[in-house]
Design a protein around this motif. Structure first.
Motif, mmCIF file in Angstrom:
data_model
loop_
_atom_site.group_PDB
_atom_site.id
_atom_site.type_symbol
_atom_site.label_atom_id
_atom_site.label_comp_id
_atom_site.label_asym_id
_atom_site.label_seq_id
_atom_site.Cartn_x
_atom_site.Cartn_y
_atom_site.Cartn_z
ATOM 1 N N LYS A 67 0.830 -1.202 0.000
ATOM 2 C CA LYS A 67 0.000 0.000 0.000
ATOM 3 C C LYS A 67 0.870 1.259 0.000
ATOM 4 N N GLN A 68 1.956 1.261 0.770
ATOM 5 C CA GLN A 68 2.805 2.444 0.819
ATOM 6 C C GLN A 68 3.509 2.692 -0.519
ATOM 7 N N GLU A 69 3.847 1.609 -1.203
ATOM 8 C CA GLU A 69 4.496 1.748 -2.509
ATOM 9 C C GLU A 69 3.478 1.923 -3.632
ATOM 10 N N GLN A 70 2.194 1.946 -3.268
ATOM 11 C CA GLN A 70 1.096 2.193 -4.208
ATOM 12 C C GLN A 70 1.103 1.193 -5.374
ATOM 13 N N LYS A 71 1.270 -0.067 -5.026
ATOM 14 C CA LYS A 71 1.290 -1.127 -6.025
ATOM 15 C C LYS A 71 -0.075 -1.810 -6.113
ATOM 16 N N THR A 72 -0.317 -2.407 -7.258
ATOM 17 C CA THR A 72 -1.499 -3.241 -7.477
ATOM 18 C C THR A 72 -1.064 -4.686 -7.305
ATOM 19 N N ALA A 73 -1.865 -5.488 -6.617
ATOM 20 C CA ALA A 73 -1.448 -6.858 -6.311
ATOM 21 C C ALA A 73 -2.573 -7.847 -6.560
ATOM 22 N N VAL A 74 -2.171 -9.036 -7.029
ATOM 23 C CA VAL A 74 -3.085 -10.175 -7.159
ATOM 24 C C VAL A 74 -2.519 -11.303 -6.314
ATOM 25 N N LEU A 75 -3.266 -11.724 -5.314
ATOM 26 C CA LEU A 75 -2.849 -12.766 -4.381
ATOM 27 C C LEU A 75 -3.655 -14.034 -4.621
ATOM 28 N N VAL A 76 -2.964 -15.150 -4.756
ATOM 29 C CA VAL A 76 -3.616 -16.461 -4.754
ATOM 30 C C VAL A 76 -3.484 -17.036 -3.346
ATOM 31 N N THR A 77 -4.592 -17.459 -2.760
ATOM 32 C CA THR A 77 -4.560 -18.037 -1.420
ATOM 33 C C THR A 77 -5.680 -19.054 -1.269
ATOM 34 N N HIS A 78 -5.484 -20.009 -0.356
ATOM 35 C CA HIS A 78 -6.557 -20.935 -0.001
ATOM 36 C C HIS A 78 -7.177 -20.535 1.337
ATOM 37 N N ASP A 79 -6.653 -19.464 1.946
ATOM 38 C CA ASP A 79 -7.044 -19.046 3.289
ATOM 39 C C ASP A 79 -8.102 -17.944 3.198
ATOM 40 N N ILE A 80 -9.327 -18.272 3.577
ATOM 41 C CA ILE A 80 -10.431 -17.310 3.481
ATOM 42 C C ILE A 80 -10.147 -16.075 4.334
ATOM 43 N N SER A 81 -9.673 -16.277 5.557
ATOM 44 C CA SER A 81 -9.409 -15.150 6.456
ATOM 45 C C SER A 81 -8.369 -14.205 5.870
ATOM 46 N N GLU A 82 -7.335 -14.777 5.290
ATOM 47 C CA GLU A 82 -6.275 -13.980 4.666
ATOM 48 C C GLU A 82 -6.839 -13.132 3.527
ATOM 49 N N ALA A 83 -7.667 -13.746 2.700
ATOM 50 C CA ALA A 83 -8.258 -13.030 1.572
ATOM 51 C C ALA A 83 -9.107 -11.860 2.060
ATOM 52 N N ILE A 84 -9.924 -12.084 3.082
ATOM 53 C CA ILE A 84 -10.793 -11.026 3.595
ATOM 54 C C ILE A 84 -9.963 -9.894 4.199
ATOM 55 N N ALA A 85 -8.935 -10.263 4.970
ATOM 56 C CA ALA A 85 -8.152 -9.272 5.701
ATOM 57 C C ALA A 85 -7.310 -8.389 4.784
ATOM 58 N N MET A 86 -6.895 -8.921 3.631
ATOM 59 C CA MET A 86 -5.953 -8.190 2.786
ATOM 60 C C MET A 86 -6.591 -7.529 1.572
ATOM 61 N N SER A 87 -7.782 -7.933 1.195
ATOM 62 C CA SER A 87 -8.253 -7.627 -0.163
ATOM 63 C C SER A 87 -9.292 -6.517 -0.249
ATOM 64 N N ASP A 88 -9.210 -5.788 -1.347
ATOM 65 C CA ASP A 88 -10.293 -4.896 -1.767
ATOM 66 C C ASP A 88 -11.328 -5.686 -2.564
ATOM 67 N N ILE A 89 -10.843 -6.701 -3.307
ATOM 68 C CA ILE A 89 -11.691 -7.513 -4.176
ATOM 69 C C ILE A 89 -11.313 -8.977 -3.983
ATOM 70 N N ILE A 90 -12.314 -9.856 -3.893
ATOM 71 C CA ILE A 90 -12.066 -11.296 -3.794
ATOM 72 C C ILE A 90 -12.811 -11.980 -4.931
ATOM 73 N N VAL A 91 -12.068 -12.701 -5.765
ATOM 74 C CA VAL A 91 -12.657 -13.486 -6.843
ATOM 75 C C VAL A 91 -12.759 -14.929 -6.351
ATOM 76 N N VAL A 92 -13.977 -15.432 -6.221
ATOM 77 C CA VAL A 92 -14.218 -16.798 -5.748
ATOM 78 C C VAL A 92 -14.451 -17.690 -6.968
ATOM 79 N N LEU A 93 -13.673 -18.778 -7.056
ATOM 80 C CA LEU A 93 -13.738 -19.669 -8.207
ATOM 81 C C LEU A 93 -14.504 -20.952 -7.890
ATOM 82 N N THR A 94 -14.978 -21.588 -8.952
ATOM 83 C CA THR A 94 -15.617 -22.897 -8.836
ATOM 84 C C THR A 94 -14.550 -23.989 -8.922
#
Length: 250
Positions: free
Chosen positions: A182-209
Protein backbone atom coordinates in the motif's frame (compact mmCIF):
# COMPACT_ATOMS: atom_id res chain seq x y z
CA UNK A 1 -10.75 4.60 -12.24
CA UNK A 2 -8.45 3.02 -14.83
CA UNK A 3 -8.34 -0.74 -15.10
CA UNK A 4 -4.79 -1.97 -14.56
CA UNK A 5 -5.50 -5.69 -15.05
CA UNK A 6 -8.40 -7.23 -16.95
CA UNK A 7 -9.17 -10.83 -17.89
CA UNK A 8 -11.77 -11.08 -20.64
CA UNK A 9 -13.43 -14.46 -21.18
CA UNK A 10 -10.15 -16.35 -20.56
CA UNK A 11 -10.16 -20.13 -21.06
CA UNK A 12 -7.42 -22.74 -20.99
CA UNK A 13 -7.59 -26.29 -22.30
CA UNK A 14 -4.75 -28.80 -21.88
CA UNK A 15 -4.13 -31.31 -24.63
CA UNK A 16 -3.03 -34.74 -23.38
CA UNK A 17 -2.19 -37.86 -25.39
CA UNK A 18 -5.72 -39.20 -24.98
CA UNK A 19 -7.95 -36.29 -24.12
CA UNK A 20 -8.54 -32.56 -23.71
CA UNK A 21 -8.74 -31.20 -20.18
CA UNK A 22 -10.52 -27.91 -19.67
CA UNK A 23 -8.78 -26.16 -16.78
CA UNK A 24 -10.28 -22.66 -16.96
CA UNK A 25 -13.47 -21.55 -18.66
CA UNK A 26 -14.62 -18.03 -19.44
CA UNK A 27 -12.89 -16.13 -16.63
CA UNK A 28 -13.65 -12.41 -16.59
CA UNK A 29 -12.63 -9.99 -13.85
CA UNK A 30 -10.56 -6.83 -13.42
CA UNK A 31 -8.86 -4.62 -10.87
CA UNK A 32 -7.98 -0.95 -10.87
CA UNK A 33 -4.62 0.62 -10.11
CA UNK A 34 -3.86 0.32 -6.39
CA UNK A 35 -6.33 -2.51 -5.77
CA UNK A 36 -5.44 -5.62 -3.80
CA UNK A 37 -7.27 -8.54 -5.41
CA UNK A 38 -7.34 -12.09 -4.06
CA UNK A 39 -8.23 -15.27 -5.94
CA UNK A 40 -9.65 -18.04 -3.81
CA UNK A 41 -11.18 -21.40 -4.72
CA UNK A 42 -11.14 -25.15 -4.10
CA UNK A 43 -7.83 -27.00 -4.10
CA UNK A 44 -6.73 -27.87 -7.63
CA UNK A 45 -9.06 -25.40 -9.33
CA UNK A 46 -6.23 -23.61 -11.15
CA UNK A 47 -5.48 -20.55 -9.03
CA UNK A 48 -1.73 -20.66 -9.67
CA UNK A 49 -2.40 -21.38 -13.35
CA UNK A 50 -4.21 -18.03 -13.54
CA UNK A 51 -1.10 -16.27 -12.23
CA UNK A 52 0.99 -18.12 -14.83
CA UNK A 53 -1.36 -16.89 -17.55
CA UNK A 54 -1.15 -13.30 -16.31
CA UNK A 55 2.64 -13.56 -16.13
CA UNK A 56 2.79 -14.82 -19.72
CA UNK A 57 4.30 -18.16 -18.70
CA UNK A 58 1.31 -19.83 -20.39
CA UNK A 59 -1.00 -18.67 -23.15
CA UNK A 60 -4.80 -18.89 -22.87
CA UNK A 61 -6.70 -21.03 -25.36
CA UNK A 62 -9.32 -18.28 -25.68
CA UNK A 63 -9.88 -14.77 -24.41
CA UNK A 64 -7.38 -12.06 -23.60
CA UNK A 65 -5.46 -10.61 -20.68
CA UNK A 66 -4.87 -6.86 -20.64
CA UNK A 67 -2.59 -4.66 -18.56
CA UNK A 68 -3.35 -0.97 -18.92
CA UNK A 69 -5.62 -1.94 -21.80
CA UNK A 70 -2.88 -3.72 -23.78
CA UNK A 71 -2.57 -7.42 -24.52
CA UNK A 72 1.07 -7.06 -25.64
CA UNK A 73 2.23 -5.76 -22.26
CA UNK A 74 5.84 -5.94 -21.15
CA UNK A 75 6.54 -8.90 -18.87
CA UNK A 76 8.97 -6.58 -17.05
CA UNK A 77 5.87 -4.77 -15.79
CA UNK A 78 5.16 -7.79 -13.54
CA UNK A 79 6.70 -8.91 -10.27
CA UNK A 80 6.19 -12.50 -9.09
CA UNK A 81 6.49 -13.56 -5.43
CA UNK A 82 6.40 -17.32 -4.87
CA UNK A 83 5.37 -19.58 -1.97
CA UNK A 84 8.99 -19.88 -0.83
CA UNK A 85 11.27 -16.88 -0.69
CA UNK A 86 13.77 -18.45 -3.13
CA UNK A 87 16.64 -16.41 -1.72
CA UNK A 88 20.05 -17.67 -2.80
CA UNK A 89 21.86 -18.76 0.38
CA UNK A 90 25.33 -17.84 -0.97
CA UNK A 91 24.34 -14.24 -1.74
CA UNK A 92 23.95 -11.52 0.87
CA UNK A 93 20.55 -9.91 1.39
CA UNK A 94 21.69 -6.89 -0.58
CA UNK A 95 22.88 -9.01 -3.50
CA UNK A 96 19.70 -11.10 -3.45
CA UNK A 97 17.72 -7.88 -3.83
CA UNK A 98 19.97 -6.72 -6.68
CA UNK A 99 19.40 -9.95 -8.62
CA UNK A 100 16.38 -8.83 -10.74
CA UNK A 101 18.31 -5.69 -11.68
CA UNK A 102 21.30 -7.78 -12.73
CA UNK A 103 19.12 -10.08 -14.85
CA UNK A 104 17.44 -7.12 -16.56
CA UNK A 105 20.78 -5.31 -16.92
CA UNK A 106 19.50 -2.40 -14.87
CA UNK A 107 21.97 -2.51 -11.97
CA UNK A 108 22.90 1.16 -12.09
CA UNK A 109 23.50 3.74 -9.38
CA UNK A 110 19.91 5.02 -9.46
CA UNK A 111 18.36 1.57 -9.04
CA UNK A 112 20.89 0.59 -6.36
CA UNK A 113 19.84 3.69 -4.45
CA UNK A 114 16.17 2.70 -4.80
CA UNK A 115 17.01 -0.77 -3.45
CA UNK A 116 18.88 0.77 -0.51
CA UNK A 117 16.00 3.16 0.14
CA UNK A 118 13.58 0.20 0.33
CA UNK A 119 15.89 -1.63 2.74
CA UNK A 120 16.08 1.47 4.94
CA UNK A 121 12.37 2.20 4.74
CA UNK A 122 11.33 -1.29 5.80
CA UNK A 123 13.81 -1.97 8.58
CA UNK A 124 16.31 -4.23 6.80
CA UNK A 125 19.25 -1.90 6.21
CA UNK A 126 21.29 -3.28 9.11
CA UNK A 127 20.91 -6.83 7.73
CA UNK A 128 21.87 -6.15 4.12
CA UNK A 129 25.30 -7.78 4.46
CA UNK A 130 23.81 -10.82 6.22
CA UNK A 131 22.91 -14.07 4.49
CA UNK A 132 19.39 -15.53 4.27
CA UNK A 133 19.97 -18.25 6.89
CA UNK A 134 20.73 -15.50 9.42
CA UNK A 135 17.22 -14.05 9.12
CA UNK A 136 13.86 -15.19 10.47
CA UNK A 137 11.19 -16.52 8.11
CA UNK A 138 9.22 -13.30 8.33
CA UNK A 139 12.24 -11.14 7.54
CA UNK A 140 13.11 -13.36 4.58
CA UNK A 141 9.63 -12.77 3.15
CA UNK A 142 10.10 -9.03 3.50
CA UNK A 143 13.38 -9.36 1.60
CA UNK A 144 11.61 -11.41 -1.09
CA UNK A 145 8.97 -8.68 -1.46
CA UNK A 146 11.59 -5.92 -1.69
CA UNK A 147 13.42 -7.98 -4.32
CA UNK A 148 10.14 -8.14 -6.25
CA UNK A 149 9.59 -4.38 -5.90
CA UNK A 150 13.10 -3.27 -6.80
CA UNK A 151 12.48 -3.36 -10.56
CA UNK A 152 9.37 -1.19 -10.02
CA UNK A 153 6.71 -3.53 -11.51
CA UNK A 154 3.22 -2.24 -12.25
CA UNK A 155 1.56 -5.44 -10.98
CA UNK A 156 2.58 -7.85 -8.22
CA UNK A 157 1.60 -11.51 -8.47
CA UNK A 158 1.67 -13.26 -5.08
CA UNK A 159 1.41 -17.06 -5.08
CA UNK A 160 0.53 -18.08 -1.50
CA UNK A 161 3.61 -16.23 -0.19
CA UNK A 162 2.77 -16.89 3.49
CA UNK A 163 1.96 -20.60 3.34
CA UNK A 164 5.37 -21.78 4.61
CA UNK A 165 5.15 -19.65 7.79
CA UNK A 166 3.75 -20.63 11.17
CA UNK A 167 0.41 -19.03 12.05
CA UNK A 168 1.67 -16.26 14.34
CA UNK A 169 4.47 -15.25 11.95
CA UNK A 170 2.01 -15.40 9.07
CA UNK A 171 -0.28 -12.82 10.69
CA UNK A 172 2.64 -10.47 11.28
CA UNK A 173 4.09 -10.90 7.78
CA UNK A 174 0.66 -10.35 6.19
CA UNK A 175 0.58 -6.99 7.95
CA UNK A 176 4.12 -6.15 6.79
CA UNK A 177 3.49 -7.13 3.17
CA UNK A 178 0.14 -5.31 3.05
CA UNK A 179 1.71 -2.15 4.49
CA UNK A 180 4.62 -2.21 2.02
CA UNK A 181 2.37 -2.80 -1.00
CA UNK A 182 0.00 0.00 0.00
CA UNK A 183 2.81 2.44 0.82
CA UNK A 184 4.50 1.75 -2.51
CA UNK A 185 1.10 2.19 -4.21
CA UNK A 186 1.29 -1.13 -6.03
CA UNK A 187 -1.50 -3.24 -7.48
CA UNK A 188 -1.45 -6.86 -6.31
CA UNK A 189 -3.08 -10.17 -7.16
CA UNK A 190 -2.85 -12.77 -4.38
CA UNK A 191 -3.62 -16.46 -4.75
CA UNK A 192 -4.56 -18.04 -1.42
CA UNK A 193 -6.56 -20.93 0.00
CA UNK A 194 -7.04 -19.05 3.29
CA UNK A 195 -10.43 -17.31 3.48
CA UNK A 196 -9.41 -15.15 6.46
CA UNK A 197 -6.28 -13.98 4.67
CA UNK A 198 -8.26 -13.03 1.57
CA UNK A 199 -10.79 -11.03 3.60
CA UNK A 200 -8.15 -9.27 5.70
CA UNK A 201 -5.95 -8.19 2.79
CA UNK A 202 -8.25 -7.63 -0.16
CA UNK A 203 -10.29 -4.90 -1.77
CA UNK A 204 -11.69 -7.51 -4.18
CA UNK A 205 -12.07 -11.30 -3.79
CA UNK A 206 -12.66 -13.49 -6.84
CA UNK A 207 -14.22 -16.80 -5.75
CA UNK A 208 -13.74 -19.67 -8.21
CA UNK A 209 -15.62 -22.90 -8.84
CA UNK A 210 -14.11 -26.37 -9.09
CA UNK A 211 -12.29 -27.20 -12.33
CA UNK A 212 -12.90 -26.06 -14.95
CA UNK A 213 -12.55 -22.81 -13.04
CA UNK A 214 -15.24 -20.21 -13.53
CA UNK A 215 -15.98 -17.09 -11.52
CA UNK A 216 -18.57 -18.07 -8.92
CA UNK A 217 -18.80 -14.58 -7.45
CA UNK A 218 -16.81 -11.39 -6.90
CA UNK A 219 -16.89 -9.87 -3.42
CA UNK A 220 -15.72 -6.49 -2.07
CA UNK A 221 -15.60 -6.83 1.75
CA UNK A 222 -14.86 -3.15 2.44
CA UNK A 223 -14.04 -3.86 6.10
CA UNK A 224 -12.86 -0.99 8.27
CA UNK A 225 -9.26 -1.14 9.51
CA UNK A 226 -5.87 0.13 8.40
CA UNK A 227 -4.19 -3.29 8.47
CA UNK A 228 -5.11 -6.96 8.05
CA UNK A 229 -4.88 -7.52 11.81
CA UNK A 230 -7.24 -4.61 12.48
CA UNK A 231 -9.69 -5.88 9.87
CA UNK A 232 -9.76 -9.29 11.58
CA UNK A 233 -11.09 -7.51 14.69
CA UNK A 234 -14.07 -6.06 12.83
CA UNK A 235 -17.56 -7.28 13.70
CA UNK A 236 -18.16 -7.78 9.96
CA UNK A 237 -15.20 -10.12 9.51
CA UNK A 238 -17.06 -13.26 10.61
CA UNK A 239 -20.04 -12.39 8.40
CA UNK A 240 -17.83 -12.23 5.31
CA UNK A 241 -16.00 -15.41 6.31
CA UNK A 242 -19.28 -17.33 6.54
CA UNK A 243 -20.51 -15.91 3.22
CA UNK A 244 -17.36 -16.95 1.34
CA UNK A 245 -17.18 -20.34 3.07
CA UNK A 246 -20.76 -21.05 1.96
CA UNK A 247 -19.93 -20.01 -1.62
CA UNK A 248 -16.96 -22.38 -1.67
CA UNK A 249 -18.99 -25.27 -0.29
CA UNK A 250 -22.19 -24.95 -2.34
Amino acid sequence: MDKLLELKNVSLTYQTLNDEIKAIEGLSFYCNKGDFLSIIGPSGCGKTTILSLIAGLMQPTNGEILINGKSDYEKNDLGYMLQKDQLFPWRSIEKNIYLPLEIKKKLNAENKKYADDLLNKYGLAEFKKNFPDQLSGGMRQRVALIRTLVSDPKLLLLDEPFSALDYQTRLSVCDDVYKIIKQEQKTAVLVTHDISEAIAMSDIIVVLTNRPSKVKCIISPNIEGDSPLRKRESKDFGIWFEKIWKELNK
